[in-house]
Design a protein around this motif. Structure first.
Motif, PDB file in Angstrom:
ATOM      1  N   PRO A  84      72.284 -46.376 -55.868  1.00  0.00           N
ATOM      2  CA  PRO A  84      72.382 -46.741 -54.454  1.00  0.00           C
ATOM      3  C   PRO A  84      72.644 -48.245 -54.342  1.00  0.00           C
ATOM      4  O   PRO A  84      72.068 -49.031 -55.103  1.00  0.00           O
ATOM      5  CB  PRO A  84      70.996 -46.390 -53.905  1.00  0.00           C
ATOM      6  N   SER A  88      76.156 -45.171 -53.639  1.00  0.00           N
ATOM      7  CA  SER A  88      75.869 -44.653 -52.296  1.00  0.00           C
ATOM      8  C   SER A  88      75.428 -45.809 -51.406  1.00  0.00           C
ATOM      9  O   SER A  88      74.807 -46.764 -51.875  1.00  0.00           O
ATOM     10  CB  SER A  88      74.771 -43.589 -52.360  1.00  0.00           C
ATOM     11  N   ARG A 138      76.900 -34.147 -46.889  1.00  0.00           N
ATOM     12  CA  ARG A 138      76.563 -34.365 -48.303  1.00  0.00           C
ATOM     13  C   ARG A 138      77.389 -33.461 -49.213  1.00  0.00           C
ATOM     14  O   ARG A 138      77.893 -33.887 -50.249  1.00  0.00           O
ATOM     15  CB  ARG A 138      75.073 -34.093 -48.546  1.00  0.00           C
ATOM     16  N   VAL A 194      74.712 -42.313 -46.569  1.00  0.00           N
ATOM     17  CA  VAL A 194      74.046 -41.177 -47.217  1.00  0.00           C
ATOM     18  C   VAL A 194      72.704 -40.781 -46.582  1.00  0.00           C
ATOM     19  O   VAL A 194      72.465 -39.597 -46.349  1.00  0.00           O
ATOM     20  CB  VAL A 194      73.915 -41.439 -48.737  1.00  0.00           C
ATOM     21  N   ASN A 234      71.796 -39.449 -55.156  1.00  0.00           N
ATOM     22  CA  ASN A 234      72.229 -39.989 -56.445  1.00  0.00           C
ATOM     23  C   ASN A 234      71.961 -39.020 -57.588  1.00  0.00           C
ATOM     24  O   ASN A 234      72.768 -38.909 -58.523  1.00  0.00           O
ATOM     25  CB  ASN A 234      71.519 -41.323 -56.723  1.00  0.00           C
ATOM     26  N   ALA A 269      80.037 -43.250 -51.648  1.00  0.00           N
ATOM     27  CA  ALA A 269      79.541 -42.303 -50.638  1.00  0.00           C
ATOM     28  C   ALA A 269      78.796 -43.101 -49.568  1.00  0.00           C
ATOM     29  O   ALA A 269      77.810 -43.772 -49.872  1.00  0.00           O
ATOM     30  CB  ALA A 269      78.616 -41.280 -51.279  1.00  0.00           C
ATOM     31  N   HIS A 270      79.312 -43.028 -48.335  1.00  0.00           N
ATOM     32  CA  HIS A 270      78.738 -43.858 -47.270  1.00  0.00           C
ATOM     33  C   HIS A 270      77.709 -43.117 -46.430  1.00  0.00           C
ATOM     34  O   HIS A 270      77.753 -41.892 -46.317  1.00  0.00           O
ATOM     35  CB  HIS A 270      79.859 -44.355 -46.355  1.00  0.00           C
TER      36      HIS A 270
END
Lengths: 244, 244
Positions: B107, B152, B205, B197, B24, B194-195
């Motif tokens: 997140p 995320s 990343r 993570v 993040n 964003a999965h």
């Protein structure tokens, strides 16, 4: 008097309102009264009165090395295994795990939980204790427990609904009902919603408290909300479901 | 270089992750870089680094009489009018009102905002400043501003979707998109997600950060999410819509 065939049950009430004389506090008092009269053991976590720490941060995990980046799920699992959870988290988790019924009472703020109550979930719903890699929904660690949400709003009832300006309360509460309570395996009962509370007079408040009393008195007849089943999602079973 | 015909725009980035080295934080750094390169003025509210007070409570309203029950909306409106908002709230609100674009980076915890960020909304989205009785949606006080959420998750992409175990991200983010950002009149852009993570290696990343960079570089071409209109809800216009 405990219900036949059940014995006394244990209830955890978590309420979060900054005003001790709020309608939310009255909801809590009615719940204590009704549930104790039915022979239940009732615990109350009045988060504002407790000054509960709402923010999950690295101070919660003193066992983690200072030079390692904090991974919340992994830190929670490690602290659970090593008995190093923060004391306030451990206390709340102990009551959550011992309870048969969880009541969450809060004012709807910005279509969601007050930060205080969200923080209770962030910190107390410990990875490994309430769910695991494939221990979610009907396999969740909180299976067998029931959960019920009671929420107050500042808008009139007609502001909510599938076609209404604010949308449907079921959709607004979905992340809590499905993503938190159902996700951990709890049986989620239909919520109690009190509308337009700040603008209600004494009579309207009394009527809403009576409706809440009746909701609790008929709790065993409430039909649980439908939840997805892990067994219907083999792809998730393979990949592992995760809440964070 | 500012965009033609616009002049430098002002961007407020609010991020909330307990780990300063998190993905993040990298999302935030990429956003600062991309937006400053485009000539924007960028302000960052890194809530954990600021030690932001996440819990709205009576201490926020020292002007309220001790013996009067706290009504949050009314106390906010009074503090706004009398210039007695808590200093940290006033600072954040000033930047929010001055910004043309709001980025929220966090997140996904329990299908929602970390308490830290929810508390920023609870406290900074002051009644009377960001919305009013009938000043919501296209009449909201934040009309003309754009908002974009970057989130995320710890689950793989296939865990999300209309038929997936975790449900659809649009439904999960609805209370934030519609109930907070759209409600106050902001134009809500499609989110960046964003999965998986915590389980992604350096290459994955990097690819996600590249995708985020592209998302921001094409921000002016993103098609806003549909929002309800107050004008289509005469019943709400009459009753007054309220967020709390």
């Amino acid at each position: 008097v405990a219900e036949a065939g059940h014995g006394p049950r244990r209830v955890l009430i978590v309420n979060a309102h900054p005003e001790p004389r709020s309608f939310n506090a009255a909801l809590r008092d009615v719940a204590v009264e009704v549930l104790e009269a039915r022979g239940h053991v009732v615990w109350v976590s009045d988060l504002y009165a407790m000054g509960f720490k709402a923010v999950l941060d690295s101070a919660d995990f003193p066992g983690e090395a200072d030079d390692a980046p904090l991974n919340v799920s992994m830190a929670q699992r490690k602290a659970l295994t090593q008995n190093t959870l923060a004391p306030d988290v451990a206390d709340e988790l102990r009551r959550l795990l011992a309870a048969d019924l969880l009541l969450l009472l809060f004012p709807l703020w910005w279509f969601g939980l007050p930060a205080m109550l969200k923080g209770w979930i962030d910190r107390v719903f410990v990875s490994g204790a309430v769910y695991g890699r494939t221990a979610v929904f009907e396999q969740g660690r909180l299976c067998g427990k029931r959960a019920l949400v009671a929420v107050s709003t500042g808008a009139p009832q007609q502001a909510f609904g599938p076609q209404a300006l604010n949308g449907d309360m079921a959709d607004i509460l979905m992340p809590l009902h499905r993503g938190v309570l159902g996700f951990t395996g709890m049986t989620v009962l239909p919520p109690f919603v009190a509308h337009h509370v700040p603008y209600a007079g004494a009579q309207a408040r009394g009527a809403m408290l009576d409706a809440w009393r009746a909701h609790l008195q008929h709790i065993d007849e409430l039909k649980p909300l439908p939840m997805p089943r892990l067994a219907d999602h083999p792809e998730a079973l393979a990949a592992g479901a995760r809440a964070q």
